[in-house]
Design a protein around this motif. Sequence first.
Motif, PDB file in Angstrom:
ATOM      1  N   VAL A  21      -6.486  38.296   3.154  1.00 52.17           N
ATOM      2  CA  VAL A  21      -5.908  37.007   3.869  1.00 52.17           C
ATOM      3  C   VAL A  21      -6.381  37.047   5.088  1.00 52.17           C
ATOM      4  N   ASN A  23      -5.148  35.237   7.978  1.00 54.42           N
ATOM      5  CA  ASN A  23      -4.001  35.425   8.789  1.00 54.42           C
ATOM      6  C   ASN A  23      -2.640  35.947   7.994  1.00 54.42           C
ATOM      7  N   GLN A  24      -2.555  37.101   8.084  1.00 53.65           N
ATOM      8  CA  GLN A  24      -1.506  37.806   7.445  1.00 53.65           C
ATOM      9  C   GLN A  24      -0.203  37.511   7.774  1.00 53.65           C
ATOM     10  N   TYR A  27       0.404  33.750   6.669  1.00 51.06           N
ATOM     11  CA  TYR A  27       0.780  33.828   5.101  1.00 51.06           C
ATOM     12  C   TYR A  27       2.157  34.465   5.048  1.00 51.06           C
ATOM     13  N   GLN A  28       2.781  35.516   5.599  1.00 49.94           N
ATOM     14  CA  GLN A  28       3.931  36.052   5.423  1.00 49.94           C
ATOM     15  C   GLN A  28       4.987  35.216   5.860  1.00 49.94           C
ATOM     16  N   LYS A  30       4.892  31.851   5.644  1.00 54.94           N
ATOM     17  CA  LYS A  30       5.049  30.817   4.488  1.00 54.94           C
ATOM     18  C   LYS A  30       5.851  31.400   3.483  1.00 54.94           C
ATOM     19  N   LEU A  31       5.413  32.487   2.878  1.00 54.22           N
ATOM     20  CA  LEU A  31       6.198  33.243   1.816  1.00 54.22           C
ATOM     21  C   LEU A  31       7.726  33.251   2.169  1.00 54.22           C
ATOM     22  N   THR A  54       0.371  34.270  -4.557  1.00 53.57           N
ATOM     23  CA  THR A  54       1.484  33.703  -4.174  1.00 53.57           C
ATOM     24  C   THR A  54       2.527  33.693  -5.421  1.00 53.57           C
ATOM     25  N   MET A 115      -0.763  25.057  -2.352  1.00 54.83           N
ATOM     26  CA  MET A 115      -1.154  25.884  -1.316  1.00 54.83           C
ATOM     27  C   MET A 115      -2.762  26.238  -1.210  1.00 54.83           C
ATOM     28  N   SER A 116      -3.181  25.410  -0.039  1.00 58.30           N
ATOM     29  CA  SER A 116      -4.722  25.357   0.087  1.00 58.30           C
ATOM     30  C   SER A 116      -5.236  24.611  -0.953  1.00 58.30           C
ATOM     31  N   SER A 144       0.362  23.920   1.913  1.00 59.00           N
ATOM     32  CA  SER A 144      -0.120  24.513   3.151  1.00 59.00           C
ATOM     33  C   SER A 144      -1.526  24.000   3.004  1.00 59.00           C
TER      34      SER A 144
END
Length: 207
Positions: A21, A23-24, A27-28, A30-31, A54, A115-116, A144
């Motif tokens: 990933v 930008n970890q 991403y975290q 958003k999770l 995800t 997502m994406s 996202s």
Amino acid sequence: MLVHPSRFWNMLARTYARRPVQNQTAYQYKLDVTRQNLAPQDRILEFGCGTGTTALIHAANVAHIDAIDYSSEMISIAQSKAEEQGVRNVNFEICAFENWPVPEADQKYDAVLAMSILHLVSDLDETLDRVRKSLKEGGLFFSSTVCLEGFQRFAIPALGTIGVLPKIRALTQDILVERLQAHGFISEHTWRPEDGSASFIVARSKG
């Protein structure tokens, strides 16, 4: 287009699965925000699920997830990951969102994840309409989305036009929020870690 989108992602799938990933931290975030809005009894749909990372992360927090993607290679990888992790409540299917049946009233989803993927759909308005119809009244839509700035708004979509990349929609965060509102959503949370990064939006269906 020189390369059909499903073929493009099939060719890229194994490389994509190995790539970390970018930008970890983002991403975290958003999770975490998504997880905070989910409940153990929830039924979720994720379209454009890719290799399933995800969906598999969220599986422990909900009752069931339908995760779909039109790339057969992406789904194959996702199914293998689910088997390796012993996850039994995620149903991975090869399917484009426009072909996934809109559920009957008593089977609508508590949340939909995209997502994406919204910057890659051929018809944004039709996609958002299907999302709303798939959700329960008051259901949540997590997305996202790549939002292009400045020169990118012209250069990157041009690469899609000539077939170097899949066609990419030149979206801005403001345009995306406006289209969500037009399709019966209320944006409850909007976040971008920096200019040029993906826009993460949590929107609630008004029914």
